[in-house]
Enzyme design. Structure first.
Site, PDB file in Angstrom:
ATOM      1  N   CYS A 228       0.863  -1.183   0.000  1.00  0.00           N
ATOM      2  CA  CYS A 228       0.000   0.000   0.000  1.00  0.00           C
ATOM      3  C   CYS A 228       0.903   1.237   0.000  1.00  0.00           C
ATOM      4  O   CYS A 228       2.061   1.156  -0.414  1.00  0.00           O
ATOM      5  CB  CYS A 228      -0.976  -0.027   1.171  1.00  0.00           C
ATOM      6  SG  CYS A 228      -0.203  -0.018   2.807  1.00  0.00           S
TER       7      CYS A 228
ATOM      8  N   CYS B 213      -1.481   0.648   7.360  1.00  0.00           N
ATOM      9  CA  CYS B 213      -2.915   0.321   7.463  1.00  0.00           C
ATOM     10  C   CYS B 213      -3.287  -0.906   6.620  1.00  0.00           C
ATOM     11  O   CYS B 213      -3.445  -2.004   7.145  1.00  0.00           O
ATOM     12  CB  CYS B 213      -3.784   1.506   7.056  1.00  0.00           C
ATOM     13  SG  CYS B 213      -3.783   2.850   8.269  1.00  0.00           S
ATOM     14  N   ARG B 214      -3.438  -0.708   5.311  1.00  0.00           N
ATOM     15  CA  ARG B 214      -4.010  -1.771   4.475  1.00  0.00           C
ATOM     16  C   ARG B 214      -3.098  -2.971   4.278  1.00  0.00           C
ATOM     17  O   ARG B 214      -3.528  -4.118   4.462  1.00  0.00           O
ATOM     18  CB  ARG B 214      -4.414  -1.189   3.105  1.00  0.00           C
ATOM     19  CG  ARG B 214      -5.526  -0.178   3.192  1.00  0.00           C
ATOM     20  CD  ARG B 214      -5.649   0.607   1.909  1.00  0.00           C
ATOM     21  NE  ARG B 214      -4.494   1.478   1.707  1.00  0.00           N
ATOM     22  CZ  ARG B 214      -4.264   2.201   0.628  1.00  0.00           C
ATOM     23  NH1 ARG B 214      -5.127   2.136  -0.382  1.00  0.00           N
ATOM     24  NH2 ARG B 214      -3.202   2.968   0.538  1.00  0.00           N
TER      25      ARG B 214
ATOM     26  N   ASP C 294      -8.634   3.466   1.635  1.00  0.00           N
ATOM     27  CA  ASP C 294      -7.622   3.695   2.663  1.00  0.00           C
ATOM     28  C   ASP C 294      -8.279   4.177   3.955  1.00  0.00           C
ATOM     29  O   ASP C 294      -8.760   5.308   4.027  1.00  0.00           O
ATOM     30  CB  ASP C 294      -6.625   4.744   2.162  1.00  0.00           C
ATOM     31  CG  ASP C 294      -5.383   4.782   3.041  1.00  0.00           C
ATOM     32  OD1 ASP C 294      -5.456   4.298   4.186  1.00  0.00           O
ATOM     33  OD2 ASP C 294      -4.351   5.290   2.580  1.00  0.00           O
TER      34      ASP C 294
HETATM   35  P1  4NP Z   1      -1.828   2.809   4.088  1.00  0.00           P
HETATM   36  O1  4NP Z   1      -2.504   4.151   4.660  1.00  0.00           O
HETATM   37  O2  4NP Z   1      -1.268   3.153   2.720  1.00  0.00           O
HETATM   38  O3  4NP Z   1      -2.976   1.853   4.005  1.00  0.00           O
HETATM   39  O4  4NP Z   1      -0.776   2.411   5.089  1.00  0.00           O
HETATM   40  C1  4NP Z   1      -1.818   5.367   4.823  1.00  0.00           C
HETATM   41  C2  4NP Z   1      -1.154   5.601   5.993  1.00  0.00           C
HETATM   42  C3  4NP Z   1      -0.527   6.813   6.188  1.00  0.00           C
HETATM   43  C4  4NP Z   1      -0.561   7.781   5.198  1.00  0.00           C
HETATM   44  C5  4NP Z   1      -1.233   7.535   4.019  1.00  0.00           C
HETATM   45  C6  4NP Z   1      -1.855   6.309   3.824  1.00  0.00           C
HETATM   46  N1  4NP Z   1       0.048   9.037   5.416  1.00  0.00           N
HETATM   47  O5  4NP Z   1      -0.228   9.981   4.648  1.00  0.00           O
HETATM   48  O6  4NP Z   1       0.838   9.180   6.371  1.00  0.00           O
END
Ligand code: 4NP
Length: 145
Positions: free
Chosen positions: A9, A14-15, A120
């Site tokens: 991701c 998170c994902r 997300d």
């Molecule tokens: P992920 O979600 O890609 O599912 O881990 C995010 C976590 C943090 C951020 C963006 C997406 N961020 O902007 O810090």
């Protein structure tokens, strides 16, 4: 044989760690990892609310630590699974010449969702809803290995 699978991701907090944690529980013998296309959270544990929502369903994400996707991942995994089109594109942009490792979209394995992207939850705040999709996609992916 597809035994080494990498989930990717943007932040790897998170994902993709949720996908890794769910798959680890469903298929302990597979070699699984996750990574982010950004370096924003390298070394961090999965995001607190994501960890809590996963734990409530019996998935322990606490040992996982974020790392950035690297070119060698094309060589080290049989399958790379992206959480959305943007990350799929960022991965493809790093593909070494001659490499044929498939880069698929995780949501497309989820039966009945008709989604191509895993939303997300860092932005939607729907941590439980995204786990529903991740569990279904994990079952669908397992059925196709
Ligand atoms: P992920 O979600 O890609 O599912 O881990 C995010 C976590 C943090 C951020 C963006 C997406 N961020 O902007 O810090």
């Amino acid at each position: 044989m597809t035994t080494r699978i990498l989930f990717v991701c943007l932040g790897n907090i998170c994902r993709s760690p949720a996908a890794e944690g769910v798959m680890r529980q469903f298929a302990p013998k597979l070699e699984l990892d996750s990574a982010g296309t950004s370096d924003w959270h390298v070394g961090e544990a999965p995001y607190g609310p994501m960890r809590a929502a996963a734990k409530a369903r019996g998935f322990d994400l606490s040992p996982l630590r974020a790392r950035q996707f690297q070119t060698n991942d094309f060589r080290d995994f049989d399958l790379i699974v992206a959480m959305d089109h943007s990350n799929q594109d960022r991965i493809e942009a790093l593909r070494p010449a001659g490499n044929t490792t498939p880069v698929t979209l995780f949501a497309e394995y989820a039966e009945g969702w008709h989604a191509s992207e895993v939303p997300d939850p860092y932005y939607t705040r729907d941590f439980d809803g995204v786990l529903d999709l991740i569990e279904d996609a994990a079952r669908g992916l397992l059925a196709r290995l």
